[in-house]
Design a protein around this motif. Structure first.
Motif, PDB file in Angstrom:
ATOM      1  N   GLY A  48       0.793  -1.219   0.000  1.00 34.54           N
ATOM      2  CA  GLY A  48       0.000   0.000   0.000  1.00 34.54           C
ATOM      3  C   GLY A  48       0.825   1.268   0.000  1.00 34.54           C
ATOM      4  O   GLY A  48       0.367   2.312  -0.410  1.00 34.54           O
ATOM      5  N   ALA A  49       2.063   1.207   0.466  1.00 33.83           N
ATOM      6  CA  ALA A  49       2.883   2.407   0.590  1.00 33.83           C
ATOM      7  C   ALA A  49       4.100   2.377  -0.315  1.00 33.83           C
ATOM      8  O   ALA A  49       4.939   3.251  -0.241  1.00 33.83           O
ATOM      9  CB  ALA A  49       3.334   2.571   2.045  1.00 33.83           C
ATOM     10  N   VAL A  50       4.183   1.400  -1.196  1.00 34.88           N
ATOM     11  CA  VAL A  50       5.429   1.204  -1.931  1.00 34.88           C
ATOM     12  C   VAL A  50       5.821   2.406  -2.780  1.00 34.88           C
ATOM     13  O   VAL A  50       6.988   2.784  -2.828  1.00 34.88           O
ATOM     14  CB  VAL A  50       5.364  -0.060  -2.810  1.00 34.88           C
ATOM     15  CG1 VAL A  50       4.328   0.062  -3.898  1.00 34.88           C
ATOM     16  CG2 VAL A  50       6.720  -0.336  -3.423  1.00 34.88           C
ATOM     17  N   LYS A  51       4.850   3.024  -3.458  1.00 35.96           N
ATOM     18  CA  LYS A  51       5.208   4.127  -4.339  1.00 35.96           C
ATOM     19  C   LYS A  51       5.825   5.289  -3.573  1.00 35.96           C
ATOM     20  O   LYS A  51       6.819   5.876  -4.004  1.00 35.96           O
ATOM     21  CB  LYS A  51       3.972   4.594  -5.124  1.00 35.96           C
ATOM     22  CG  LYS A  51       3.523   3.592  -6.172  1.00 35.96           C
ATOM     23  CD  LYS A  51       2.370   4.128  -6.999  1.00 35.96           C
ATOM     24  CE  LYS A  51       1.982   3.122  -8.075  1.00 35.96           C
ATOM     25  NZ  LYS A  51       0.846   3.595  -8.893  1.00 35.96           N
ATOM     26  N   SER A  52       5.237   5.623  -2.442  1.00 35.29           N
ATOM     27  CA  SER A  52       5.767   6.750  -1.675  1.00 35.29           C
ATOM     28  C   SER A  52       7.122   6.409  -1.056  1.00 35.29           C
ATOM     29  O   SER A  52       8.017   7.254  -1.003  1.00 35.29           O
ATOM     30  CB  SER A  52       4.782   7.166  -0.581  1.00 35.29           C
ATOM     31  OG  SER A  52       4.565   6.102   0.320  1.00 35.29           O
ATOM     32  N   ILE A  53       7.289   5.151  -0.608  1.00 31.04           N
ATOM     33  CA  ILE A  53       8.562   4.763   0.004  1.00 31.04           C
ATOM     34  C   ILE A  53       9.667   4.723  -1.036  1.00 31.04           C
ATOM     35  O   ILE A  53      10.772   5.234  -0.815  1.00 31.04           O
ATOM     36  CB  ILE A  53       8.428   3.405   0.712  1.00 31.04           C
ATOM     37  CG1 ILE A  53       7.460   3.529   1.893  1.00 31.04           C
ATOM     38  CG2 ILE A  53       9.781   2.914   1.212  1.00 31.04           C
ATOM     39  CD1 ILE A  53       7.129   2.224   2.562  1.00 31.04           C
ATOM     40  N   LEU A  54       9.368   4.153  -2.192  1.00 31.77           N
ATOM     41  CA  LEU A  54      10.371   4.127  -3.253  1.00 31.77           C
ATOM     42  C   LEU A  54      10.684   5.540  -3.737  1.00 31.77           C
ATOM     43  O   LEU A  54      11.812   5.836  -4.131  1.00 31.77           O
ATOM     44  CB  LEU A  54       9.881   3.267  -4.410  1.00 31.77           C
ATOM     45  CG  LEU A  54       9.887   1.755  -4.167  1.00 31.77           C
ATOM     46  CD1 LEU A  54       9.361   1.014  -5.394  1.00 31.77           C
ATOM     47  CD2 LEU A  54      11.269   1.254  -3.829  1.00 31.77           C
ATOM     48  N   GLN A  55       9.690   6.424  -3.686  1.00 32.84           N
ATOM     49  CA  GLN A  55       9.920   7.820  -4.056  1.00 32.84           C
ATOM     50  C   GLN A  55      10.962   8.451  -3.128  1.00 32.84           C
ATOM     51  O   GLN A  55      11.857   9.180  -3.587  1.00 32.84           O
ATOM     52  CB  GLN A  55       8.616   8.612  -3.975  1.00 32.84           C
ATOM     53  CG  GLN A  55       8.756  10.077  -4.361  1.00 32.84           C
ATOM     54  CD  GLN A  55       7.449  10.844  -4.214  1.00 32.84           C
ATOM     55  OE1 GLN A  55       6.403  10.268  -3.919  1.00 32.84           O
ATOM     56  NE2 GLN A  55       7.510  12.145  -4.412  1.00 32.84           N
ATOM     57  N   LEU A  56      10.867   8.142  -1.828  1.00 32.87           N
ATOM     58  CA  LEU A  56      11.837   8.686  -0.885  1.00 32.87           C
ATOM     59  C   LEU A  56      13.223   8.103  -1.135  1.00 32.87           C
ATOM     60  O   LEU A  56      14.235   8.822  -1.092  1.00 32.87           O
ATOM     61  CB  LEU A  56      11.400   8.393   0.556  1.00 32.87           C
ATOM     62  CG  LEU A  56      12.346   8.895   1.656  1.00 32.87           C
ATOM     63  CD1 LEU A  56      12.512  10.413   1.571  1.00 32.87           C
ATOM     64  CD2 LEU A  56      11.836   8.498   3.033  1.00 32.87           C
ATOM     65  N   ILE A  57      13.292   6.795  -1.415  1.00 29.82           N
ATOM     66  CA  ILE A  57      14.588   6.169  -1.687  1.00 29.82           C
ATOM     67  C   ILE A  57      15.211   6.781  -2.932  1.00 29.82           C
ATOM     68  O   ILE A  57      16.410   7.093  -2.962  1.00 29.82           O
ATOM     69  CB  ILE A  57      14.415   4.647  -1.857  1.00 29.82           C
ATOM     70  CG1 ILE A  57      13.937   4.030  -0.536  1.00 29.82           C
ATOM     71  CG2 ILE A  57      15.734   3.991  -2.275  1.00 29.82           C
ATOM     72  CD1 ILE A  57      13.530   2.573  -0.648  1.00 29.82           C
ATOM     73  N   GLN A  58      14.403   6.985  -3.970  1.00 27.73           N
ATOM     74  CA  GLN A  58      14.897   7.627  -5.187  1.00 27.73           C
ATOM     75  C   GLN A  58      15.440   9.022  -4.883  1.00 27.73           C
ATOM     76  O   GLN A  58      16.502   9.418  -5.373  1.00 27.73           O
ATOM     77  CB  GLN A  58      13.772   7.743  -6.211  1.00 27.73           C
ATOM     78  CG  GLN A  58      13.447   6.447  -6.936  1.00 27.73           C
ATOM     79  CD  GLN A  58      12.345   6.663  -7.951  1.00 27.73           C
ATOM     80  OE1 GLN A  58      11.231   7.013  -7.581  1.00 27.73           O
ATOM     81  NE2 GLN A  58      12.647   6.470  -9.209  1.00 27.73           N
ATOM     82  N   PHE A  59      14.688   9.773  -4.089  1.00 30.39           N
ATOM     83  CA  PHE A  59      15.075  11.142  -3.765  1.00 30.39           C
ATOM     84  C   PHE A  59      16.398  11.167  -3.006  1.00 30.39           C
ATOM     85  O   PHE A  59      17.270  11.995  -3.293  1.00 30.39           O
ATOM     86  CB  PHE A  59      13.974  11.807  -2.936  1.00 30.39           C
ATOM     87  CG  PHE A  59      14.260  13.242  -2.582  1.00 30.39           C
ATOM     88  CD1 PHE A  59      14.245  14.228  -3.548  1.00 30.39           C
ATOM     89  CD2 PHE A  59      14.555  13.597  -1.272  1.00 30.39           C
ATOM     90  CE1 PHE A  59      14.515  15.557  -3.221  1.00 30.39           C
ATOM     91  CE2 PHE A  59      14.826  14.909  -0.933  1.00 30.39           C
ATOM     92  CZ  PHE A  59      14.800  15.899  -1.915  1.00 30.39           C
TER      93      PHE A  59
END
Length: 411
Positions: free
Chosen positions: A24-35
């Motif tokens: 459920g949170a993968v997109k936002s978490i991966l967004q932070l890792i990318q950032f």
């Protein structure tokens, strides 16, 4: 990426890097890792800071929440660290993307939410602004009978204080947990509620005369106020100063936007048959056991993602309509019986991450418990009992020797 590939990407990342991410949170978490990776690439994030971030991700298994702390003072942040240590809170202070904005961002372990929110409420209440009533006086004066209102306010907070002081309202301006959203939160004595409403209606009429329509104020609970300090990774990125945003933008090529798969590239992967030399090599490794997986158990196979996802026999929960899945490296799975059966290996003393599969829910995969290889082998998967015939064994031996560069003598 489509939903199926996204699930496989999540699980693969969990296998490779310990980033056990909830669907459920993968997109936002991966967004932070990318950032954070982008920050490191631009030199805005030091290697040690990136290592600390990666350690936090692994320790929390991707279960974290970002939070605004309304202070940048070193003494107060030192006090926060001391309190968190006493409370046993797992957290990390994130890079400050906008020094001197009065805010510090942290990420904390979600299971520690109750501890964090109790500390956070106390911290905010004890940091009320200005010359109005401080928190202790206001609560003592009202015997705790207070409420909170969120007021749309674009001007200086000082003008708001002047108005409330003139009306002799007992109030306190709460710390702004979301700077720039155009709202101010005020705690006031319940006995002064009529005066607050009358003042705000007059304020709306005055602004309307100036051609500005002001939205209604909103009553909120303390929990609602505390939740205002929570951030998404996207919110965190937006706290960056103009200079930092410009530096990050310069690193991007026009039109370049990397997918999750490009950020986390898949190493070369391929499933082999039991006639491959690698099978015999793994078979000889100490502390491992060989298991069979019937094709009916297979949830998904993706050589592209390097993933073999299988149901774990005997874990179906009829009440919860869920069961556990095991993710295996496709390189360590071997075909046999013309693809009707698969063979893999488990390390007896290794902890394997499982995933709960909920077929009837929107979030089909969530984290499951860790299970030892000996538990999976002893209680769920069948042992391989069939023996290879002599011809197959000879073929395997020849393949192993060939891969090792050892000449094979012809008979």
């Amino acid at each position: 990426m489509n939903d199926g590939n996204e699930v496989l990407t999540i699980i693969r990342i969990g296998m490779e890097t310990q980033y056990y991410l909830l669907k459920g949170a993968v997109k936002s978490i991966l967004q932070l890792i990318q950032f954070m990776k982008k920050m490191e690439k631009t030199g805005l994030l030091k290697g040690k800071e990136m290592n600390n971030f990666n350690s936090f991700i692994k320790k929390t298994e991707g279960q974290f929440q970002l939070l605004n702390i309304p202070t940048e003072q070193a003494e107060e942040l030192a006090g926060m660290r001391e309190n968190f240590k006493k409370l046993g809170i797992t957290y990390i202070v994130l890079p400050d993307l906008n020094p001197n904005d009065g805010m510090t961002q942290i990420a904390y372990y979600v299971p520690h939410t109750n501890k964090v929110e109790a500390w956070y409420q106390n911290f905010c209440i004890n940091h009320l602004q200005g010359g109005e009533k401080d928190s202790i006086k206001l609560r003592n004066l009202t015997e705790g009978n207070t409420s909170i209102v969120s007021i749309p306010w674009e001007g200086e907070v000082g003008k708001l204080r002047e108005d409330l002081d003139r009306l002799k309202i007992n109030y306190a301006v709460l710390p702004d947990l979301n700077i720039g959203d155009g709202y101010v939160q005020v705690m006031y004595a319940n006995a002064d509620a009529p005066n607050i409403r009358a003042w705000f209606e007059l304020y709306q009429k005055e602004m309307l005369k100036q051609g500005k329509s002001i939205q209604d104020s909103e009553r909120m609970t303390m929990d609602g106020y505390i939740n205002m300090g929570k951030l998404s990774p996207g919110d965190y990125e937006q706290t960056a100063s103009g200079d930092i945003k410009e530096r990050l933008k310069e690193m991007e090529k026009p039109g370049e936007k990397k997918s999750f798969e490009e950020v986390f590239p898949v190493p070369g992967s391929q499933m082999s048959s039991v006639h491959d030399g690698k099978y015999l090599s793994m078979k000889e490794q100490p502390g491992t056991v060989e298991i069979t997986i019937n094709e009916a158990l297979v949830r998904n196979i993706s050589e592209e993602q390097g993933l073999f996802l299988t149901r774990i026999p005997g874990t179906y929960n009829a009440d919860g309509k869920e069961e556990l899945d095991l993710a295996l490296d496709v390189n360590n799975v071997f075909r046999t019986d013309d693809g009707k059966t698969y063979i893999s290996f488990l390390e007896l003393n290794k902890n394997y991450r499982t995933f709960k599969y909920h077929p009837e829910e929107e979030t089909k995969f969530t984290l499951g418990p860790q299970m030892l290889g000996k538990e999976l082998f002893g209680e769920h998967f069948e042992k391989v009992t069939r023996k290879l015939d002599r011809a197959k064994k000879e073929t395997l031996v020849k393949n192993v020797m060939k891969s090792a560069g050892i000449p094979v003598l012809k008979r």
